[in-house]
Design a protein around this motif. Sequence first.
Motif, short mmCIF file in Angstrom:
data_model
loop_
_atom_site.label_atom_id
_atom_site.label_comp_id
_atom_site.label_asym_id
_atom_site.label_seq_id
_atom_site.Cartn_x
_atom_site.Cartn_y
_atom_site.Cartn_z
N GLY A 95 9.05 -0.12 5.33
CA GLY A 95 10.08 0.36 4.42
C GLY A 95 9.75 1.71 3.83
N VAL A 96 8.47 1.94 3.53
CA VAL A 96 8.03 3.25 3.04
C VAL A 96 8.35 4.33 4.07
CG1 VAL A 96 6.01 4.65 2.49
CG2 VAL A 96 6.26 2.38 1.47
N LEU A 97 8.03 4.04 5.35
CA LEU A 97 8.32 5.02 6.40
C LEU A 97 9.82 5.29 6.50
CD1 LEU A 97 5.98 3.66 9.26
CD2 LEU A 97 5.46 5.41 7.55
N ALA A 98 10.62 4.23 6.44
CA ALA A 98 12.08 4.39 6.57
C ALA A 98 12.66 5.17 5.41
CB ALA A 98 12.74 3.02 6.67
N HIS A 99 12.20 4.89 4.18
CA HIS A 99 12.73 5.61 3.02
C HIS A 99 12.41 7.10 3.10
CE1 HIS A 99 14.36 2.22 0.98
NE2 HIS A 99 13.20 1.58 0.86
N CYS A 100 11.26 7.44 3.65
CA CYS A 100 10.92 8.86 3.82
C CYS A 100 11.86 9.53 4.82
CB CYS A 100 9.46 8.99 4.28
SG CYS A 100 8.25 8.49 3.05
N VAL A 101 12.24 8.80 5.86
CA VAL A 101 13.21 9.33 6.83
C VAL A 101 14.54 9.60 6.14
CG1 VAL A 101 14.58 8.76 8.89
CG2 VAL A 101 12.13 8.25 8.84
N PHE A 102 15.02 8.62 5.38
CA PHE A 102 16.30 8.78 4.70
C PHE A 102 16.25 9.89 3.66
CE2 PHE A 102 17.09 4.02 5.52
CZ PHE A 102 17.70 4.32 6.73
N ALA A 103 15.12 10.02 2.98
CA ALA A 103 15.00 11.02 1.92
C ALA A 103 15.19 12.43 2.44
CB ALA A 103 13.65 10.90 1.23
N HIS A 104 14.96 12.64 3.74
CA HIS A 104 15.07 13.99 4.31
C HIS A 104 16.20 14.09 5.34
CE1 HIS A 104 11.43 15.55 2.35
NE2 HIS A 104 10.98 14.32 2.47
N GLY A 105 17.18 13.18 5.20
CA GLY A 105 18.40 13.30 6.01
C GLY A 105 18.25 12.91 7.45
N GLY A 106 17.18 12.15 7.78
CA GLY A 106 17.00 11.72 9.17
C GLY A 106 17.83 10.50 9.49
N ILE A 116 2.24 6.36 1.83
CA ILE A 116 1.34 5.35 2.40
C ILE A 116 0.04 5.29 1.60
CG2 ILE A 116 -0.11 4.79 4.40
CD1 ILE A 116 2.73 3.98 4.84
N ALA A 117 -0.48 6.45 1.19
CA ALA A 117 -1.70 6.48 0.37
C ALA A 117 -1.47 5.76 -0.95
CB ALA A 117 -2.13 7.93 0.14
N ARG A 118 -0.29 5.96 -1.54
CA ARG A 118 0.02 5.31 -2.81
C ARG A 118 0.14 3.79 -2.62
NH1 ARG A 118 3.99 8.34 -3.78
NH2 ARG A 118 2.81 9.93 -4.87
N THR A 119 0.76 3.37 -1.53
CA THR A 119 0.88 1.95 -1.26
C THR A 119 -0.47 1.33 -0.96
OG1 THR A 119 3.09 2.36 -0.34
CG2 THR A 119 2.09 0.24 0.16
N ALA A 179 -3.35 2.25 -2.16
CA ALA A 179 -4.10 2.11 -3.40
C ALA A 179 -3.76 0.81 -4.11
CB ALA A 179 -3.82 3.30 -4.31
N ALA A 180 -2.47 0.47 -4.10
CA ALA A 180 -2.06 -0.78 -4.74
C ALA A 180 -2.57 -1.99 -3.99
CB ALA A 180 -0.53 -0.82 -4.84
N HIS A 181 -2.61 -1.93 -2.66
CA HIS A 181 -3.06 -3.07 -1.87
C HIS A 181 -4.58 -3.22 -1.89
CE1 HIS A 181 0.76 -3.75 0.75
NE2 HIS A 181 1.03 -3.60 -0.53
N VAL A 182 -5.29 -2.11 -1.88
CA VAL A 182 -6.75 -2.18 -1.95
C VAL A 182 -7.18 -2.83 -3.26
CG1 VAL A 182 -8.86 -0.79 -2.13
CG2 VAL A 182 -7.17 -0.28 -0.35
N ALA A 183 -6.44 -2.57 -4.32
CA ALA A 183 -6.74 -3.18 -5.61
C ALA A 183 -6.61 -4.70 -5.55
CB ALA A 183 -5.82 -2.62 -6.70
N ARG A 184 -5.83 -5.19 -4.59
CA ARG A 184 -5.67 -6.64 -4.42
C ARG A 184 -6.67 -7.20 -3.42
NH1 ARG A 184 0.12 -6.71 -2.19
NH2 ARG A 184 -0.55 -8.83 -1.64
N GLY A 185 -7.55 -6.33 -2.89
CA GLY A 185 -8.55 -6.78 -1.95
C GLY A 185 -8.13 -6.72 -0.50
N PRO A 236 -7.24 -4.59 3.11
CA PRO A 236 -7.68 -3.36 3.77
C PRO A 236 -6.57 -2.32 3.78
CG PRO A 236 -7.17 -5.02 5.42
CD PRO A 236 -7.09 -5.70 4.08
N PRO A 237 -6.91 -1.02 3.75
CA PRO A 237 -5.88 0.02 3.83
C PRO A 237 -5.26 0.06 5.21
CG PRO A 237 -8.04 1.02 3.93
CD PRO A 237 -8.28 -0.44 3.66
N VAL A 238 -4.06 0.56 5.25
CA VAL A 238 -3.32 0.69 6.51
C VAL A 238 -3.05 2.17 6.75
CG1 VAL A 238 -1.14 0.22 7.69
CG2 VAL A 238 -2.26 -1.59 6.36
#
Length: 398
Positions: A248-259, A297-300, A302-308, A310-312
């Motif tokens: 969803g993060v990837l898709a929202h970035c596409v939409f944010a720039h008119g893709g 993705i880096a922001r997401t 950070a939130a997941h690593v805090a929950r234990g 692995p980063p993606v």
Amino acid sequence: VHGIATPGVMSTAGDSYYGSTAPSAPGRYDYNGTVIGLSAYLSLFVPSLFFAAAYRRRMERSQPHRRVSDTVVIIVVALLVAYSALAVWKPQILTDLPLSQQSNAYYLAALSMTLFVFAASRQMETYTKTRLPMHGALVIAFLFLALAQLIMVAATFWTLAWWEYHLLMFVAVVLALGALFLELDRRRGLERFLPAEVVERVVSGDLLRLAGERRVVTVMFADLRGSTKLAEQLPAEELLTTVNEYVGVLAHCVFAHGGMLDKFLGDGLMAIFGVVPDTSDGAVPAARAALQMRDEIARTNAAHVARGLPPVGFGVGLNTGEVILGAVGIPQRSEFTAIGDAVNTASRLQELTKEFDCDVVLSSQTAERLKTAGLGLRDLGAAPVRGKAQPVEILTLE
């Protein structure tokens, strides 16, 4: 308004508001210098002003649509409230205005007709490009409103001819509403493939053929890295939720720039930029979308690593070239997509992100269109690409 203004009906509140009850000619009542008369002219002048202003703004900018600012809305509402209050409690203030005099009102009516004709001519240009029913209906509606204004000033009050302007206004509204329902149905089809902003541009005049056409665009393939590690730690339901969050993060970035989001591919996606043409053939918005993906993705993570967890990571391949754009499939089920060598190359470039240990790989064709965008680029040299006889020059975004 017509009820209280009709001769012999509730006409005892004063001449300054309703007009003289004595006919100035057989079948004609004098509304010169009255609130009723002024309101009648303003009822068509105000919308003509807004329509003409909207089309003038559209000519002066590349973006065909922009929301009306809150400040404008507040000002308009305040003026309407003030006008209504004065009409009820202090009608003399309005009747003393120069516009309430018949001779000046004629000039106002002439200006209204001119503005409606101008709006119709601009709308006609859009209709010739799109052939969408809404645009054609608006052309007719604007001309009907111009004719209604003419009849308002030319016909004798309370005659059959005078009532014709009410009919024209009614028909204009019915046409616009009927065409709106047809356009909404078409929009639903487009919104299956395009973000809302792109749909707005398409229906406002940027031609997009679903039957197929050649177009130079920028194709993006994006894929998650490390999602298999998540599968080892999460139950199936939670895994699907987490992967959907990243995709969803990837898709929202596409939409944010008119893709245009072409399709989801497991834990990745394919997107097309430049479906509605721009000066960079979609390269600049695609590159900016990739950079936003890096931040989001880096922001997401950070939130997941805090929950234990692995980063993606992720990998993005960008390539600019000629494709065939159109609807592929059968009448019962089809999708709007791009076909061509440029699409295959973008997919191969996405795979190269693993080999070069970077999150974005783009072709020299895309990089060439980014020279004036102020984006940092780093040359990765020439690399063999599956399906290509010669190595391809590739770069990455800093």
